[in-house]
Scaffold this active site. Structure first.
Site, PDB file in Angstrom:
ATOM      1  N   GLY A  35      54.378  44.921  39.307  1.00  0.00           N
ATOM      2  CA  GLY A  35      53.798  45.951  38.585  1.00  0.00           C
ATOM      3  C   GLY A  35      54.021  45.568  37.105  1.00  0.00           C
TER       4      GLY A  35
ATOM      5  N   LEU B 149      46.937  33.250  24.791  1.00  0.00           N
ATOM      6  CA  LEU B 149      45.820  32.134  24.818  1.00  0.00           C
ATOM      7  C   LEU B 149      46.417  31.150  26.243  1.00  0.00           C
ATOM      8  CD1 LEU B 149      45.332  31.233  21.186  1.00  0.00           C
ATOM      9  CD2 LEU B 149      43.719  32.584  22.690  1.00  0.00           C
ATOM     10  N   GLY B 150      47.318  31.565  26.903  1.00  0.00           N
ATOM     11  CA  GLY B 150      47.781  30.599  28.088  1.00  0.00           C
ATOM     12  C   GLY B 150      48.448  29.311  27.227  1.00  0.00           C
TER      13      GLY B 150
ATOM     14  N   ASP C  58      53.271  40.005  30.696  1.00  0.00           N
ATOM     15  CA  ASP C  58      54.167  40.925  30.711  1.00  0.00           C
ATOM     16  C   ASP C  58      55.263  40.508  30.046  1.00  0.00           C
ATOM     17  OD1 ASP C  58      52.401  42.400  32.302  1.00  0.00           O
ATOM     18  OD2 ASP C  58      53.299  41.670  34.085  1.00  0.00           O
TER      19      ASP C  58
HETATM   20  O1  RIB Z   1      50.911  41.208  35.540  1.00  0.00           O
HETATM   21  C1  RIB Z   1      51.315  40.669  36.838  1.00  0.00           C
HETATM   22  C2  RIB Z   1      51.497  41.871  37.849  1.00  0.00           C
HETATM   23  O2  RIB Z   1      50.016  42.363  38.060  1.00  0.00           O
HETATM   24  C3  RIB Z   1      52.072  41.742  39.115  1.00  0.00           C
HETATM   25  O3  RIB Z   1      53.381  41.962  39.161  1.00  0.00           O
HETATM   26  C4  RIB Z   1      51.183  42.770  40.120  1.00  0.00           C
HETATM   27  O4  RIB Z   1      51.926  43.702  40.581  1.00  0.00           O
HETATM   28  C5  RIB Z   1      50.370  43.126  39.108  1.00  0.00           C
HETATM   29  O5  RIB Z   1      50.212  44.304  38.620  1.00  0.00           O
END
Ligand code: RIB
Length: 317
Positions: free
Chosen positions: A40, A225-226, A257
């Site tokens: 998440g 940009l990966g 993230d």
């Molecule tokens: O950004 C990656 C996340 O996107 C994963 O952990 C998945 O749960 C989705 O929310």
């Protein structure tokens, strides 16, 4: 001093299948193995920020099914404060199904469950945390009404609002002025600026698109940009921060993230935008060599990594 960061966002259990290649529509591909990892975008960012040394509050919801307590315990064991996490009996805990190929690339499908119930009321209950934080960290896996409300309350409290606009969704005009930093990838940037996305877009063109968001009120737009690193655009500057090369790349899930979380920690500590991007690139580089969206590095790992590499920051003409 430890920065305090509040994350309002999603929390999932990620169900992974490792495959030799990703399937096309109507195709079945037989894979190697199945694994569960906590995920998440909200929870990933909360865990990443805590490992990098921040005090983190998490505002979100889990269900009362078997996944809820596992995810709650995972946050706790990563030193994320869950005092404002709600157990919601009305639906299931959010889940994601992730298909991962041997190059670390993925396809993700999400059933949001309790993420879709995270409400402005949840933010109000957590106002002491929001007001005590240097930064508020948001993504787009919860209702837009809650994103805008949280951004506004944090902005009013003088906290720095950071938005990772993923997954891509249109944003209401009002929200831009509350945002200090935004971290779209190129697809999200194209969507937000209603531009055409092409794989071979040059840095100048990406900077021009990012400046559209700056003109709407965002102070800094950092485009991820990966393999190309990051492009940080403000009213006065455009800086390219190349990615660190790492090998092997096993899982890019959650790279955005950890980048956003690390950037937020660094900015909340008062680092310059360029240094914050180097720190974020390093954290993301380490993450993609590990399986699981929350297999993110500690502060010490990131600092040792940066000390062992040459970091470049190039000003765009
Ligand atoms: O950004 C990656 C996340 O996107 C994963 O952990 C998945 O749960 C989705 O929310």
């Amino acid at each position: 001093m430890k920065p305090i960061i509040t994350v309002v966002g999603s929390i999932h259990m990620d169900f992974y299948i490792h495959l030799p290649k990703l399937p096309k529509e109507d195709e079945t591909v037989v894979g190697y193995e199945f694994k569960m990892h906590p995920g998440g975008k909200g929870a990933n960012q909360a865990v990443a920020a805590a490992r990098l040394g921040a005090k983190v509050f998490f505002i979100g919801r889990v269900g009362s099914d078997f996944l809820g307590p596992m995810l709650l315990e995972n946050l706790r064991s990563n030193n994320v404060d869950v005092s404002y996490l709600t157990v919601d009996q009305s639906t299931h805990t959010g889940v994601a199904f992730i298909l991962l190929n041997s190059r670390g690339e993925n396809m993700i499908a999400v059933a949001p469950g309790t993420d879709s119930r995270v409400s402005p009321d949840d933010v109000d209950k957590a106002l002491p945390a929001v007001k005590s934080s240097q930064a508020l960290l948001l993504q787009l896996e919860i209702p837009m009404e809650t994103v805008v409300y949280a951004a506004k309350r944090a902005w009013e409290a003088g906290s720095m609002v950071v938005l990772n606009p993923a997954p891509a969704r249109p944003l209401p005009d009002e929200v831009y002025r509350y945002i200090y930093a935004m971290t779209p990838n190129r697809v999200e940037l194209a969507m937000l600026t209603q531009s055409n996305f092409t794989q071979n877009m040059g840095l100048i063109e990406v900077a021009r698109m990012a400046r559209v968001l700056v003109d709407r009120g965002v102070r800094c737009v950092i485009v991820t940009l990966g393999k190309g690193g990051a492009l940080a655009v403000t009213q006065d500057d455009a800086l390219h921060i190349p990615a660190f090369e790492v090998s092997p790349v096993v899982d890019t899930t959650g790279a955005g993230d950890v980048f956003t979380a690390a950037l937020t920690v660094a900015l909340a500590e008062g680092k310059s935008l360029a240094d914050a991007c180097v720190f974020a690139n390093a954290a993301a580089a380490i993450k993609i060599t590990r399986f699981g969206a929350q297999a993110t590095p500690t502060r010490m790992e990131v600092e040792e990594f940066i000390a062992s590499r040459r970091a470049d920051v190039k000003k765009l003409k």
